[in-house]
Design a protein around this motif. Sequence first.
Motif, PDB file in Angstrom:
ATOM      1  N   THR A  90       0.830  -1.207   0.000  1.00 57.22           N
ATOM      2  CA  THR A  90       0.000   0.000   0.000  1.00 57.22           C
ATOM      3  C   THR A  90       0.865   1.257   0.000  1.00 57.22           C
ATOM      4  N   TRP A  91       1.969   1.245   0.707  1.00 55.81           N
ATOM      5  CA  TRP A  91       2.818   2.434   0.780  1.00 55.81           C
ATOM      6  C   TRP A  91       3.465   2.745  -0.559  1.00 55.81           C
ATOM      7  N   ARG A  92       3.807   1.726  -1.296  1.00 53.25           N
ATOM      8  CA  ARG A  92       4.432   1.932  -2.611  1.00 53.25           C
ATOM      9  C   ARG A  92       3.413   1.943  -3.741  1.00 53.25           C
ATOM     10  N   ALA A  93       2.210   1.448  -3.453  1.00 50.51           N
ATOM     11  CA  ALA A  93       1.168   1.288  -4.465  1.00 50.51           C
ATOM     12  C   ALA A  93       1.702   0.497  -5.660  1.00 50.51           C
ATOM     13  N   ARG A  94       2.373  -0.626  -5.313  1.00 52.20           N
ATOM     14  CA  ARG A  94       2.966  -1.480  -6.341  1.00 52.20           C
ATOM     15  C   ARG A  94       2.819  -2.947  -5.942  1.00 52.20           C
ATOM     16  N   PRO A  95       2.682  -3.802  -6.928  1.00 48.99           N
ATOM     17  CA  PRO A  95       2.621  -5.235  -6.641  1.00 48.99           C
ATOM     18  C   PRO A  95       3.998  -5.792  -6.328  1.00 48.99           C
ATOM     19  N   GLY A  96       4.001  -6.997  -5.817  1.00 50.74           N
ATOM     20  CA  GLY A  96       5.245  -7.689  -5.536  1.00 50.74           C
ATOM     21  C   GLY A  96       5.016  -9.182  -5.533  1.00 50.74           C
ATOM     22  N   VAL A 125       9.592  -9.760 -10.899  1.00 49.49           N
ATOM     23  CA  VAL A 125       9.151  -8.547 -10.195  1.00 49.49           C
ATOM     24  C   VAL A 125       9.508  -7.318 -11.034  1.00 49.49           C
ATOM     25  N   GLN A 126      10.704  -7.290 -11.568  1.00 53.50           N
ATOM     26  CA  GLN A 126      11.104  -6.153 -12.411  1.00 53.50           C
ATOM     27  C   GLN A 126      10.278  -6.086 -13.687  1.00 53.50           C
ATOM     28  N   ALA A 127       9.961  -7.230 -14.284  1.00 52.76           N
ATOM     29  CA  ALA A 127       9.209  -7.254 -15.541  1.00 52.76           C
ATOM     30  C   ALA A 127       7.817  -6.647 -15.373  1.00 52.76           C
ATOM     31  N   PHE A 128       7.182  -6.844 -14.215  1.00 52.35           N
ATOM     32  CA  PHE A 128       5.857  -6.236 -14.027  1.00 52.35           C
ATOM     33  C   PHE A 128       5.929  -4.946 -13.214  1.00 52.35           C
ATOM     34  N   LYS A 129       7.147  -4.399 -13.106  1.00 54.48           N
ATOM     35  CA  LYS A 129       7.394  -3.129 -12.419  1.00 54.48           C
ATOM     36  C   LYS A 129       6.928  -3.174 -10.964  1.00 54.48           C
ATOM     37  N   GLY A 130       7.229  -4.295 -10.333  1.00 57.54           N
ATOM     38  CA  GLY A 130       6.861  -4.488  -8.941  1.00 57.54           C
ATOM     39  C   GLY A 130       7.819  -3.785  -7.996  1.00 57.54           C
ATOM     40  N   GLY A 131       7.455  -3.820  -6.722  1.00 58.14           N
ATOM     41  CA  GLY A 131       8.227  -3.090  -5.725  1.00 58.14           C
ATOM     42  C   GLY A 131       9.122  -3.934  -4.844  1.00 58.14           C
ATOM     43  N   ARG A 132       8.785  -5.237  -4.685  1.00 57.68           N
ATOM     44  CA  ARG A 132       9.627  -6.034  -3.793  1.00 57.68           C
ATOM     45  C   ARG A 132       9.346  -7.523  -3.931  1.00 57.68           C
ATOM     46  N   LEU A 133      10.332  -8.277  -3.474  1.00 56.09           N
ATOM     47  CA  LEU A 133      10.277  -9.726  -3.356  1.00 56.09           C
ATOM     48  C   LEU A 133      10.507 -10.015  -1.883  1.00 56.09           C
ATOM     49  N   GLU A 134       9.587 -10.741  -1.270  1.00 53.56           N
ATOM     50  CA  GLU A 134       9.763 -11.007   0.156  1.00 53.56           C
ATOM     51  C   GLU A 134       9.383 -12.436   0.510  1.00 53.56           C
ATOM     52  N   TRP A 135       9.875 -12.891   1.668  1.00 54.75           N
ATOM     53  CA  TRP A 135       9.616 -14.241   2.136  1.00 54.75           C
ATOM     54  C   TRP A 135       9.920 -14.306   3.614  1.00 54.75           C
ATOM     55  N   ASN A 136       9.557 -15.416   4.226  1.00 53.20           N
ATOM     56  CA  ASN A 136       9.858 -15.680   5.630  1.00 53.20           C
ATOM     57  C   ASN A 136      10.888 -16.799   5.708  1.00 53.20           C
TER      58      ASN A 136
END
Length: 188
Positions: free
Chosen positions: A99-105, A134-145
Amino acid sequence: MASTTPVIRHATREDVPAILSLIRELADYEHALDCVEATEETLAATIAFAPSDVTSPGPDGLPITEPVSPSKPARCLVLESPTSNQVVGMALYFYNYSTWRARPGIFLEDLYVKQSERKKGYGKRLLVELAKEVQAFKGGRLEWNVLKWNEPSIKFYESEAIGANMMSEWVGMRVDGQGLPKLAKLLD
């Protein structure tokens, strides 16, 4: 001469037995094999697969799979060994939103490489493919636990090559099992 480069592609329906086997190996490694409820049928119903006759990701770096949906939210990259052509690693993931970046990931649910195939750069290759998506769809981050006790993985993720940052200020929360219907009925 045989290739020494593994093949990374989006999973097809034919990969379901291998995916389930990797999930079970991961659960065993995490001392939670008895918690695995996944079956070949449930995986087949919830993963968006690539067609068997198409190479995915495509040239633009985006997946060529069935569409994702609430009932089929996940995609899975598989890694084939260059010597055996068998699936020896996977990255099972789904899309999220900042929500803060308004971008998918992408949220990486599980990254696993068979014990016998480790130290060959396969985990790194799977993470690189996800970062490219993530870069191809202009996303904001890759995350995991990662489990707190899994020091080898934490060191790998925090290495200069991967560059992940531990999010120590966040605490994961979950409602599942009997807690889910209880919460759903809370205001009834």
